[in-house]
Design a protein around this motif. Structure first.
Motif, PDB file in Angstrom:
ATOM      1  N   ASN A 167      17.938 -14.545   8.655  1.00 10.39           N
ATOM      2  CA  ASN A 167      17.770 -15.498   9.355  1.00 10.39           C
ATOM      3  C   ASN A 167      16.455 -15.820   8.994  1.00 10.39           C
ATOM      4  N   GLU A 212      16.098 -12.218  20.516  1.00  8.62           N
ATOM      5  CA  GLU A 212      16.876 -13.779  20.116  1.00  8.62           C
ATOM      6  C   GLU A 212      17.864 -14.149  18.608  1.00  8.62           C
ATOM      7  N   LYS A 247      20.087 -11.384  19.507  1.00 11.76           N
ATOM      8  CA  LYS A 247      21.499 -11.874  21.258  1.00 11.76           C
ATOM      9  C   LYS A 247      22.498 -12.117  20.408  1.00 11.76           C
ATOM     10  N   GLU A 248      22.330 -13.312  19.276  1.00 14.29           N
ATOM     11  CA  GLU A 248      23.707 -13.561  19.253  1.00 14.29           C
ATOM     12  C   GLU A 248      24.173 -12.512  18.203  1.00 14.29           C
ATOM     13  N   TYR A 249      23.546 -12.112  17.418  1.00 14.99           N
ATOM     14  CA  TYR A 249      24.504 -10.984  16.028  1.00 14.99           C
ATOM     15  C   TYR A 249      24.873  -9.794  17.452  1.00 14.99           C
ATOM     16  N   GLY A 289      26.158 -10.535  20.394  1.00 10.93           N
ATOM     17  CA  GLY A 289      27.174 -11.146  20.786  1.00 10.93           C
ATOM     18  C   GLY A 289      26.669 -10.805  22.790  1.00 10.93           C
TER      19      GLY A 289
END
Length: 329
Positions: free
Chosen positions: A49, A256, A259-261, A263
Motif C-alpha cells: 500500500n 484502514e 480492514k480491507e486485507y 475483510g
C-alpha cells in the motif's frame, strides 16, 4: 543568467526523469508466498500500500498460499520467500531431506490465539471429555498451538479431549460448529475471538500469556537463495521494517489498510490491531528459542527434530545489519 539557470534546471529534470525510468526498469523481481490471513501476517499489505517494496528496488509479486504449498513452490524454484509464515513446515521439510530453509526475520514470536469455550467451561480442566475444533487441517499452526498449549497445561490432547479439523484454514467453521453444539471449544485468533464473545462464548485462555516462544509470522527462504541473492532479501526486510514502523506509529491508517486485507468491519479490525500490537516485536530478529519450541512440537511425527540444532535454522545477520542501520527505531 536566467536562461542558464533555466537550462540547468531543465537538464536536472531530464536526468531525474531518466533516473526514475531506469530505476523502474531495474526493479528486481521476487515472488513471495503470503501464508495466512491474520493481523500478524499483514505487514506485507502495508508495504504494498505504501510502496515500500518499489522504494527499495523490488518488484514483488505476492501470492496467497499456505506454508505447505510455499515449501513446494520454493523447492521448485517458483517462489523465493514466504512472508507472514511460521517455521514448522519449513523445518519439517529440511529434517526430512529437502534442501535447507532458514528463518531470516520474525515479528510474531508467540502463539497469537485464544481458546474460546461454551459458558460453563470455566477452567482448562473442564475441557476433559469435550470436543474442540482447530479450524484448520491437522498439523497446521492452529492445531499445533492448541495441542501444544493443552499438553503444557497437563491436558493430553490425544486422550483427554477430542479434536476435529477443517479442510482449509477457516476460523468461521469453529463458530459454526460451536453454535450447532458439535464442539464445545475452539482456538481463535483476533478478531474472531471478539466475534465469539459477541455470540455468548467466553475466553478460557490467551495463549500468549503462557510465555511459550513460538515462531509465528516472519520471513523464510532457502539457504541457497540467501547465499546467492542476499541483497534481494535485505531489500525486502528493509521494506518490512518500514511497514512495521508504520504499523506501530500510524494506527488509523493501519486499521484502514488492514480492514480491507482482513475483510472485517472497522471495529473488529481495530480490536485485532490492538491485540496484535501487544504481541508483535518491534525488532524482527529471529529467535532460536522459538525454533526449539517448533522442534519440540514436531518431534513426535518427525523424530529427527529431537536431536536437531535449532540455531541451524536461523540467520540473524540481515536483521543485525538493519539494526545497525537504524531500521528498527
Amino acid at each position: 543568467m536566467t536562461l542558464t539557470v533555466k537550462m540547468i534546471c531543465a537538464f536536472i529534470l531530464v536526468l531525474a526523469l531518466a533516473a526514475g525510468a531506469h530505476a523502474g526498469e531495474a526493479l528486481r523481481k521476487m515472488t513471495v508466498g503470503q501464508a495466512g490471513v491474520n493481523p500478524g501476517a499483514g505487514l506485507f499489505t502495508i508495504a504494498v500500500n505504501q510502496g515500500f517494496y518499489k522504494k527499495h528496488g523490488l518488484d514483488v509479486e505476492i501470492i496467497k498460499t499456505n506454508t505447505t504449498a510455499a515449501v513446494q513452490a520454493m523447492l521448485a524454484g517458483k517462489m523465493q520467500m514466504a512472508t507472514g509464515a511460521g517455521a514448522a513446515a519449513f523445518v519439517t521439510a529440511t529434517l526430512e531431506g529437502a534442501p535447507p530453509f532458514v528463518l531470516v526475520a520474525s515479528w510474531v514470536n508467540v502463539f497469537p490465539y485464544k481458546i474460546m469455550a461454551h459458558k460453563g467451561i470455566n477452567k482448562i480442566e473442564d475441557l476433559k471429555g469435550k470436543t474442540g475444533h482447530v479450524g484448520a487441517p491437522f498439523g497446521t499452526i492452529p492445531d499445533t498451538a492448541l495441542r501444544f498449549a493443552l499438553n503444557r497445561l497437563k491436558i493430553d490432547a490425544e486422550k483427554d479431549v477430542k479434536l476435529v479439523q477443517h479442510s482449509n484454514a477457516d476460523p468461521a467453521s469453529i463458530l459454526a460448529a460451536m453454535e450447532k453444539g458439535e464442539v464445545q471449544f475452539g482456538i481463535l485468533a483476533p478478531p474472531f475471538d471478539l466475534i465469539a464473545e459477541k455470540r455468548g462464548y467466553q475466553m478460557l485462555l490467551a495463549l500468549p500469556g503462557l510465555g511459550i516462544p513460538w515462531q509465528q509470522n516472519g520471513e523464510l527462504v532457502r539457504a541457497s537463495y540467501l547465499k546467492s541473492d542476499r541483497d534481494n532479501i535485505l531489500r525486502f526486510l528493509k521494506a518490512t521494517a518500514e511497514a512495521s514502523k508504520f504499523y506501530f506509529d500510524q494506527k488509523d491508517k493501519t486499521v484502514e489498510i488492514m480492514k480491507e486485507y482482513l475483510g472485517r468491519p472497522a471495529d473488529e479490525t481495530e480490536y485485532a490491531y490492538n491485540q496484535y500490537k501487544r504481541w508483535v516485536d518491534r525488532v524482527h530478529r529471529p529467535q532460536v528459542e522459538t525454533i526449539k519450541t517448533t522442534l519440540e512440537a514436531i518431534k513426535k511425527n518427525t523424530p529427527k527434530a529431537a536431536s536437531a540444532n535449532a540455531a541451524s535454522f536461523v540467520d540473524t545477520s540481515l536483521v543485525d545489519q538493519l539494526i545497525k542501520e537504524g531500521y528498527y527505531k
